[in-house]
Design a protein around this motif. Structure first.
Motif, PDB file in Angstrom:
ATOM      1  N   TRP A 206      -7.468   3.068  -0.474  1.00 51.04           N
ATOM      2  CA  TRP A 206      -6.243   2.423  -0.944  1.00 51.04           C
ATOM      3  C   TRP A 206      -6.531   0.974  -1.291  1.00 51.04           C
ATOM      4  O   TRP A 206      -7.325   0.309  -0.620  1.00 51.04           O
ATOM      5  CB  TRP A 206      -5.181   2.434   0.147  1.00 51.04           C
ATOM      6  CG  TRP A 206      -4.534   3.752   0.398  1.00 51.04           C
ATOM      7  CD1 TRP A 206      -3.324   4.165  -0.044  1.00 51.04           C
ATOM      8  CD2 TRP A 206      -5.041   4.817   1.211  1.00 51.04           C
ATOM      9  NE1 TRP A 206      -3.040   5.428   0.425  1.00 51.04           N
ATOM     10  CE2 TRP A 206      -4.087   5.853   1.201  1.00 51.04           C
ATOM     11  CE3 TRP A 206      -6.220   5.008   1.932  1.00 51.04           C
ATOM     12  CZ2 TRP A 206      -4.258   7.046   1.884  1.00 51.04           C
ATOM     13  CZ3 TRP A 206      -6.403   6.204   2.610  1.00 51.04           C
ATOM     14  CH2 TRP A 206      -5.430   7.202   2.586  1.00 51.04           C
TER      15      TRP A 206
ATOM     16  N   SER B 289     -10.974   8.666   0.880  1.00 52.26           N
ATOM     17  CA  SER B 289      -9.730   8.250   0.239  1.00 52.26           C
ATOM     18  C   SER B 289      -9.659   6.748   0.438  1.00 52.26           C
ATOM     19  O   SER B 289      -9.852   6.265   1.561  1.00 52.26           O
ATOM     20  CB  SER B 289      -8.523   8.912   0.898  1.00 52.26           C
ATOM     21  OG  SER B 289      -8.589  10.310   0.780  1.00 52.26           O
TER      22      SER B 289
ATOM     23  N   PRO C  28      -3.404   7.529  -1.959  1.00 49.01           N
ATOM     24  CA  PRO C  28      -4.580   6.660  -2.138  1.00 49.01           C
ATOM     25  C   PRO C  28      -4.802   6.306  -3.605  1.00 49.01           C
ATOM     26  O   PRO C  28      -4.408   7.045  -4.501  1.00 49.01           O
ATOM     27  CB  PRO C  28      -5.735   7.491  -1.589  1.00 49.01           C
ATOM     28  CG  PRO C  28      -5.249   8.884  -1.532  1.00 49.01           C
ATOM     29  CD  PRO C  28      -3.759   8.854  -1.471  1.00 49.01           C
ATOM     30  N   THR C  29      -5.453   5.183  -3.815  1.00 51.64           N
ATOM     31  CA  THR C  29      -5.797   4.750  -5.167  1.00 51.64           C
ATOM     32  C   THR C  29      -6.775   5.740  -5.792  1.00 51.64           C
ATOM     33  O   THR C  29      -6.675   6.069  -6.970  1.00 51.64           O
ATOM     34  CB  THR C  29      -6.425   3.345  -5.134  1.00 51.64           C
ATOM     35  OG1 THR C  29      -5.506   2.462  -4.492  1.00 51.64           O
ATOM     36  CG2 THR C  29      -6.723   2.842  -6.526  1.00 51.64           C
TER      37      THR C  29
ATOM     38  N   ILE D 287       0.863  -1.173   0.000  1.00 51.32           N
ATOM     39  CA  ILE D 287       0.000   0.000   0.000  1.00 51.32           C
ATOM     40  C   ILE D 287       0.901   1.224   0.000  1.00 51.32           C
ATOM     41  O   ILE D 287       1.815   1.332   0.807  1.00 51.32           O
ATOM     42  CB  ILE D 287      -0.930   0.005   1.229  1.00 51.32           C
ATOM     43  CG1 ILE D 287      -1.907  -1.160   1.152  1.00 51.32           C
ATOM     44  CG2 ILE D 287      -1.678   1.320   1.325  1.00 51.32           C
ATOM     45  CD1 ILE D 287      -2.834  -1.261   2.332  1.00 51.32           C
TER      46      ILE D 287
ATOM     47  N   THR E 162      -4.342  -2.558  -3.550  1.00 52.65           N
ATOM     48  CA  THR E 162      -3.132  -2.950  -4.280  1.00 52.65           C
ATOM     49  C   THR E 162      -3.449  -3.617  -5.609  1.00 52.65           C
ATOM     50  O   THR E 162      -2.610  -3.661  -6.487  1.00 52.65           O
ATOM     51  CB  THR E 162      -2.265  -3.911  -3.441  1.00 52.65           C
ATOM     52  OG1 THR E 162      -3.049  -5.014  -3.035  1.00 52.65           O
ATOM     53  CG2 THR E 162      -1.698  -3.207  -2.223  1.00 52.65           C
TER      54      THR E 162
END
Length: 115
Positions: free
Chosen positions: A94, A92, A44-45, A40, A96
């Motif tokens: 996150w 936000s 953020p993604t 991570i 992977t």
């Protein structure tokens, strides 16, 4: 003559097989890439608004950044911690791994509610 042809054939076969093997550096590089993809990051993604909640998943749309075709960036996230989320919250999120579709799909690994 047959023995000579057999020896030459075996020589070329062994050279060909050795050329197809990965070197130690290449194997280490593959491992490093796969490890880094699973970490991570600090960023953020996606940062966006929750626009829909269904069961144990929620849809986040980035209201600022658009995709090249003009649609908003959007990702469905699945999570067991859905009870504190509401439509309209800015979050936000996150992850992977993302399954690329539209909207994309992923498992939320970290969620922060923005104010």
């Amino acid at each position: 003559m047959k023995k000579f042809s057999l020896i030459i054939s075996l020589l070329f076969l062994s050279i060909g097989l050795l050329g197809c093997q990965k070197s130690g550096n290449e194997e280490g590089l593959d491992k490093e890439i796969s490890k880094s993809a699973e970490k991570i990051t600090d960023k953020p993604t996606i940062i966006g608004e929750i626009v829909q909640i269904e069961g144990k998943r929620f849809l986040v749309e980035n209201k600022i950044e658009k995709l090249p075709d003009g649609r908003p960036d959007a990702i469905w996230f699945s999570t067991d911690d859905i009870e504190f989320l509401k439509v309209g919250l800015t979050v936000s999120v996150w992850t992977t791994k993302i399954e690329e579709s539209y909207p994309a799909q992923a498992v939320a690994e970290k969620i922060e509610i923005n104010e």
